[in-house]
Design an enzyme around this catalytic site. Structure first.
Site, PDB file in Angstrom:
ATOM      1  CD  GLN A 172      13.795 -71.299  31.779  1.00 10.75           C
ATOM      2  OE1 GLN A 172      12.643 -71.681  32.110  1.00 10.75           O
ATOM      3  NE2 GLN A 172      14.929 -71.409  32.075  1.00 10.75           N
TER       4      GLN A 172
ATOM      5  CD  GLU B 140      16.519 -80.509  32.448  1.00  8.10           C
ATOM      6  OE1 GLU B 140      15.811 -79.405  33.161  1.00  8.10           O
ATOM      7  OE2 GLU B 140      17.552 -80.628  32.441  1.00  8.10           O
TER       8      GLU B 140
END
Length: 577
Positions: free
Chosen positions: A130, A67
């Site tokens: 998450q 990312e």
């Protein structure tokens, strides 16, 4: 008034379509002219990726290998095009991996919109799988951020995000979208944002300040310009050139200002800062009027503030009021977009040449050339230098390439010796100094400027931080040129250890892998150079290739970058050796 609002609401409803929040995100991106996204999918953003699959003919998604790579690629794209770069990730670790790129974009004023998925609204604050408070985490490193929890919010917030990212002093924006908002439906209609209450992105120029600036310039005997990236972001390159030519003012640049003015222009005197040129640094403390145009007086530029340009009247051309008088007090603050304010200034400035003052820069350059530059670009010693590699890239590219650098010695050497004829040609991590920036940023830059050669110049340390992005080059055949200057050290840290820590090389020696074999594993044409007689031909081969190319150059292990201003010292205390 209420009747008019109701009428507009009814008209909007008639032109709207009933779609999911996930599809609305895609339509928002298309409405903003986005055709390229960098990202990495995951559970919390999967509904958007599912819709993205259906729009592949209109919106290209590039799967980066990390990312962080997505944010740097979006930055590279934004820096070379002037458009907003877009990155996307899932919640939790996906979102937190964006933070370095957000921080880099924030300090370097890069327009970027990052979209993250988030757990459903009813699970917020429950430590769900998450779940991470990315809005809280990213608040210090974004220009604006927002969490969308209802599908109906999407069009307005997305429009606002792009407006804020690109307007005024640009910067990164993060939009966090809960999963329920992606699944839920809304009546979608899009209206671009043209303003936000209480947010004034571009201050109105004050003619009195501009007249005062012109008066100081016209009376000056030793005027001096230091320009930064604000010139590029404000598209004021033509106006800057006109000013230096009309008023005869020598102009130096910060590393982010590099390429705003042709590096071969006779009024371009070089780089300021810790590893900048000798004359531009020393003569900062001799000028009588200093024009700071689109730069923020960063500590690497000023050195000790107690001694910085104390003899000079300071004129600060700035778009962000927060930067005025933050580090250096201005005698005159000229607020506004640099293009607009310089256009207003130009008719008021007298023609001049300042020959004697400009000759001072020539004298200082001769000293630096004899002591440093000649040895860097035309060395007589056996080992290859970074400077001569950059000189060969200049020759092979005809000074027309976009050069993307990582962070370290190679960055300073490249900024010192790279030659540019065109703006938006120098892309580097300036304020944050992010190792690992160059490889993904070069990918984004090449995708944003397919008609230009893009060369990534990287040190062996920073290269290994994002080396996995070679996978993107391989998968999409991105014809970027990669040059790794391998000295088997974390070179800049090692230099400081040598100069200031009695050569105690703590954790800076690197045992590197075979970089050529790694590149070949990604089916990228590769070559290694260890001898001077092979360098010119190897660089020419790389630059003439129509495909991705990797070139490793083994350079001297213990070369230092000079000139150098020791940390905290005055710009006048710059060392040539």
């Amino acid at each position: 008034m209420e009747t008019l609002k109701a009428q507009k609401k009814e008209e909007k409803k008639k032109t709207s379509m009933r779609i999911t929040g996930a599809e609305a995100i895609i339509h928002c991106l298309l409405e903003e002219g986005v055709n390229l996204i960098y990202g990495y999918p995951g559970g919390a953003i999967m509904p958007v990726y599912d819709e993205l699959y259906k729009f592949q003919d209109k919106l290209t998604h590039i799967l980066t290998r990390h990312e962080q790579g997505a944010t740097h690629a979006a930055q590279g794209f934004a820096r070379v095009t002037g458009k907003v770069g877009v990155a996307m990730a899932t919640s939790g670790p996906g979102a937190t991996n964006l933070v370095t790129g957000l921080a880099d974009a924030q300090i370097d004023s890069t327009p970027m919109v990052c979209i993250t998925g988030q757990v459903p609204r009813h699970l917020l604050g429950s430590d769900a799988f998450q779940e991470t408070d990315i809005v809280g985490i990213s608040t210090p490193v974004t220009k604006w951020n927002y969490q969308i929890t209802k599908a109906s919010e999407i069009p307005e917030i997305m429009a606002k995000a792009f407006y804020i990212a690109r307007s005024g002093r640009p910067g990164p924006v993060l939009i966090d979208i809960t999963k329920n908002a992606q699944f839920d439906e809304l009546d979608f209609a899009y209206e671009k944002c043209t303003g936000v209450r209480s947010y004034k992105p571009v201050p109105q120029p004050d003619m009195k300040a501009i007249e005062k600036a012109a008066e100081l310039i016209n009376k000056a005997k030793k005027p001096y310009i230091v320009f930064g990236q604000g010139v590029i972001l404000g598209e004021a390159e033509v106006q800057l050139k006109a000013l230096v030519e009309k008023a005869g003012i020598p102009a130096a640049w910060t590393i982010l200002g590099l390429s705003a003015l042709d590096t071969e222009h006779p009024m371009n005197v070089g780089m300021v800062g810790m590893h900048g040129n000798y004359g531009p640094n020393v003569l900062t403390n001799e000028c009588d009027v200093l024009l700071a145009i689109g730069m923020r007086f960063d500590d690497r530029v000023t050195g000790s503030l107690d001694t910085y340009a104390k003899q000079a009247k300071i004129i600060h051309f700035e778009i962000d009021p927060a930067e005025v008088n933050k580090n250096v007090n201005a005698d005159v603050a000229v607020m506004g977009n640099a293009k607009q304010t310089l256009e207003l200034l130009l008719p008021l400035v007298n023609e001049n040449e300042h020959k004697e003052w400009r000759a001072e820069f020539d004298k200082k350059y001769k000293i630096e050339f004899d002591t440093v530059i000649e040895k860097d670009i035309h060395p007589t010693k056996e080992g290859l230098t970074m400077g001569e590699v950059i000189e060969q890239i200049n020759l092979a590219s005809d000074q027309k390439a976009v050069i993307v650098t990582d962070v370290g010695q190679h960055q300073m050497i490249t900024c010192r010796y790279a030659k540019f004829r065109q703006s938006k040609s120098n892309i580097t991590s300036g304020g944050l100094g992010t190792m690992g920036f160059a490889l993904p940023a070069a990918i984004g830059a090449k995708m944003g400027a397919m008609d230009r050669e893009v060369v990534a110049v990287i040190g062996d340390g920073g290269y290994q931080m994002t080396i996995q992005e070679l996978g993107v080059i391989f998968q999409h055949n991105v014809p970027v040129k990669i040059v790794v200057l391998n000295n088997e050290h974390l070179g800049m840290v090692r230099q400081w250890q040598e100069l200031f820590f009695e050569s105690r090389y703590a954790s800076t020696v690197m045992t590197n892998p075979d970089f050529v074999k790694i590149a070949e594993g990604y089916h990228i044409k590769s070559r290694r150079v260890e001898k001077r007689e092979d360098l010119t031909e190897a660089v020419q081969e790389m630059m003439s290739s129509k495909d991705p190319y990797f070139l490793e150059v083994r350079v001297e292990k213990e070369d230092n970058v000079f000139p150098m201003i020791p940390s905290g010292a005055s710009v006048a205390d710059i060392r040539l050796k």
